[in-house]
Design a protein around this motif. Structure first.
Motif, PDB file in Angstrom:
ATOM      1  N   ALA A 193       0.858  -1.196   0.073  1.00 50.96           N
ATOM      2  CA  ALA A 193      -0.040   0.056   0.002  1.00 50.96           C
ATOM      3  C   ALA A 193       1.039   1.148  -0.035  1.00 50.96           C
ATOM      4  N   GLY A 194       0.378   2.437  -0.577  1.00 54.94           N
ATOM      5  CA  GLY A 194       1.095   3.490  -0.573  1.00 54.94           C
ATOM      6  C   GLY A 194       1.323   4.167   0.531  1.00 54.94           C
ATOM      7  N   LEU A 195       2.569   4.741   0.841  1.00 57.68           N
ATOM      8  CA  LEU A 195       2.984   4.981   2.231  1.00 57.68           C
ATOM      9  C   LEU A 195       2.286   6.388   2.654  1.00 57.68           C
ATOM     10  N   TRP A 196       1.552   7.099   1.656  1.00 58.86           N
ATOM     11  CA  TRP A 196       0.905   8.215   1.969  1.00 58.86           C
ATOM     12  C   TRP A 196      -0.437   7.858   2.710  1.00 58.86           C
ATOM     13  N   LEU A 197      -0.791   6.702   2.709  1.00 61.98           N
ATOM     14  CA  LEU A 197      -1.982   6.404   3.349  1.00 61.98           C
ATOM     15  C   LEU A 197      -1.949   6.216   4.914  1.00 61.98           C
ATOM     16  N   ARG A 198      -0.745   6.020   5.421  1.00 59.40           N
ATOM     17  CA  ARG A 198      -0.459   5.520   6.721  1.00 59.40           C
ATOM     18  C   ARG A 198      -0.787   6.794   7.466  1.00 59.40           C
ATOM     19  N   ALA A 199      -1.291   6.649   8.583  1.00 59.24           N
ATOM     20  CA  ALA A 199      -1.601   7.793   9.536  1.00 59.24           C
ATOM     21  C   ALA A 199      -0.367   8.519  10.095  1.00 59.24           C
ATOM     22  N   GLU A 200       0.619   7.626  10.247  1.00 56.89           N
ATOM     23  CA  GLU A 200       2.085   8.340  10.603  1.00 56.89           C
ATOM     24  C   GLU A 200       3.105   7.773   9.556  1.00 56.89           C
ATOM     25  N   PRO A 201       4.123   8.584   9.484  1.00 58.00           N
ATOM     26  CA  PRO A 201       5.157   8.447   8.585  1.00 58.00           C
ATOM     27  C   PRO A 201       5.752   7.021   8.724  1.00 58.00           C
ATOM     28  N   ASP A 202       6.006   6.125   7.516  1.00 62.04           N
ATOM     29  CA  ASP A 202       6.365   4.720   7.755  1.00 62.04           C
ATOM     30  C   ASP A 202       7.332   4.645   6.595  1.00 62.04           C
ATOM     31  N   HIS A 203       7.959   3.450   6.461  1.00 65.95           N
ATOM     32  CA  HIS A 203       8.750   3.149   5.468  1.00 65.95           C
ATOM     33  C   HIS A 203       8.653   1.540   5.058  1.00 65.95           C
ATOM     34  N   ASP A 204       8.958   1.391   3.580  1.00 61.50           N
ATOM     35  CA  ASP A 204       8.921  -0.024   3.161  1.00 61.50           C
ATOM     36  C   ASP A 204       9.848  -0.075   2.312  1.00 61.50           C
ATOM     37  N   ALA A 205      10.941  -0.648   2.770  1.00 59.02           N
ATOM     38  CA  ALA A 205      12.161  -0.793   1.847  1.00 59.02           C
ATOM     39  C   ALA A 205      11.994  -1.583   0.464  1.00 59.02           C
ATOM     40  N   ALA A 206      11.068  -2.615   0.634  1.00 56.97           N
ATOM     41  CA  ALA A 206      11.159  -3.232  -0.604  1.00 56.97           C
ATOM     42  C   ALA A 206      10.196  -2.499  -1.527  1.00 56.97           C
ATOM     43  N   GLN A 207       9.363  -1.584  -1.308  1.00 51.37           N
ATOM     44  CA  GLN A 207       8.589  -0.834  -2.233  1.00 51.37           C
ATOM     45  C   GLN A 207       9.709   0.218  -3.107  1.00 51.37           C
ATOM     46  N   ALA A 208      10.623   0.685  -2.010  1.00 59.57           N
ATOM     47  CA  ALA A 208      11.513   1.660  -2.664  1.00 59.57           C
ATOM     48  C   ALA A 208      12.461   1.059  -3.475  1.00 59.57           C
ATOM     49  N   GLU A 209      12.974  -0.180  -3.470  1.00 60.05           N
ATOM     50  CA  GLU A 209      13.840  -0.960  -4.212  1.00 60.05           C
ATOM     51  C   GLU A 209      13.130  -1.257  -5.458  1.00 60.05           C
ATOM     52  N   THR A 210      11.915  -1.781  -5.489  1.00 58.99           N
ATOM     53  CA  THR A 210      11.077  -2.061  -6.633  1.00 58.99           C
ATOM     54  C   THR A 210      11.096  -0.806  -7.814  1.00 58.99           C
ATOM     55  N   LEU A 211      10.475   0.397  -6.948  1.00 55.69           N
ATOM     56  CA  LEU A 211      10.314   1.372  -7.686  1.00 55.69           C
ATOM     57  C   LEU A 211      11.777   2.036  -8.385  1.00 55.69           C
ATOM     58  N   ALA A 212      13.010   1.795  -7.841  1.00 59.81           N
ATOM     59  CA  ALA A 212      14.063   2.312  -8.186  1.00 59.81           C
ATOM     60  C   ALA A 212      14.581   1.338  -9.379  1.00 59.81           C
TER      61      ALA A 212
END
Lengths: 221, 89
Positions: A193-212
């Motif tokens: 899920a998109g990180l902007w949906l989260r109520a608090e800032p969060d991270h997802d290393a796998a998503q960053a790797e995939t987009l890059a």
């Protein structure tokens, strides 16, 4: 990572975060998500740039006037000032491609590139207005999106901690997702899920790797 | 797939994505599952993301006065509301 500067159209000196080789033939201009989404995706955006650097791709992330370390007043900004700033930064920093996050697709310069999970300005504004209406309600005050919008169009408005000028409110209210030449990368292509949906800032290393990896793979072909 | 079951699937997907829940937990939701005030993940900030995402994925518009405690009381109440809003009820 290197810190550089560029001169915005209004004359202010703004910060640039640069990753990857300084002498690359191609350079990706990264335009971050806006407002509360900027906070929620800040770490993610930097992680994407680090992964791109690992793949040999140079990228630059300029502060837009009014944002982050900028001394320019946020209230004076509009889509037009940000569009001019994005264009000018692309020229000064030698960008050959662009990666626009979320609503930033609306201000991206005409370079080849990608729009990550693009969203219309009007949807962004709707969420900001709703957040304000619901928090007012919790505090026992009655506000409506309609009245807030009318007042914002006349005098500007405080939303999610940002003082939006009247022109920015108007630009967002009219902001549709126009057809563009950018390749759209939908959230479901990078998984989770998109990180902007989260109520608090969060991270997802796998998503960053995939987009890059998606961007790096298409840049090199 | 009927209109109602697809709305149900989309709505579960929104709850999973916005609240960061796993599939099994969301699949176990029934009409009586409590939402606001019952799920710790659903705070007031998450409500905003939840409603905006529901609007985007189901192509509906929720008005200020439609958003009250009843709307998010249970999964069943939310599903019934958005289904009616889509004209699928």
């Amino acid at each position: 990572m290197r810190l550089l500067g560029w001169t915005a159209p209004g004359g202010s000196t703004e910060l640039v975060v640069a990753h990857g080789p300084a002498d690359a033939a191609q350079r990706l201009l990264v335009l971050p998500a806006w407002f509360d989404e900027a906070n929620k995706t800040r770490h993610f955006t930097q992680a994407v740039m680090r992964h791109l650097a690992d793949a040999g791709v140079a990228s630059v992330l300029p502060d837009l006037p009014g944002c982050n370390e900028s001394l320019a007043p946020f209230e004076s900004q509009s889509m037009a000032t940000w569009r001019a700033a994005a264009q000018s930064s692309a020229e000064q920093l030698g960008a050959t491609h662009v990666l626009a996050m979320r609503a930033a697709v609306a201000i991206a310069p005409s370079l080849p590139g990608w729009a990550y999970a693009p969203v219309a300005g009007k949807s962004v504004l709707r969420g900001l207005l709703r957040a304000r209406v619901l928090s007012a309600r919790e505090a026992g005050r009655q506000e409506t999106s309609e009245a807030l919008l009318a007042s914002g169009l006349a005098n500007g408005l405080d939303l999610a901690g940002y003082r939006l000028g009247a022109q920015m409110v108007a630009d967002l209210a009219d902001g549709e997702l126009a057809p563009s030449t950018f390749t759209i990368i939908a959230q479901n292509e990078i998984g989770g899920a998109g990180l902007w949906l989260r109520a608090e800032p969060d991270h997802d290393a796998a998503q960053a790797e995939t987009l890059a990896a998606l961007v790096a793979g298409r840049l090199s072909t | 797939m009927t209109e109602t079951t697809s709305i149900d699937a989309i709505l579960r997907g929104v709850l999973r994505d916005v609240l960061g829940l796993d599939d099994a937990r969301v699949a176990a939701f029934d009409a009586d599952t409590g939402l606001f005030g019952h799920l710790p993940e659903l705070d007031s900030m998450a409500v905003v993301s939840l409603l905006t995402e529901i609007e985007d994925r189901l192509d509906i518009v929720l008005e200020d006065d439609e958003i009250d405690g009843d709307l998010l009381e249970t999964y069943g109440s939310l599903l019934a509301f958005v289904t009616a809003k889509r004209g699928g009820a």
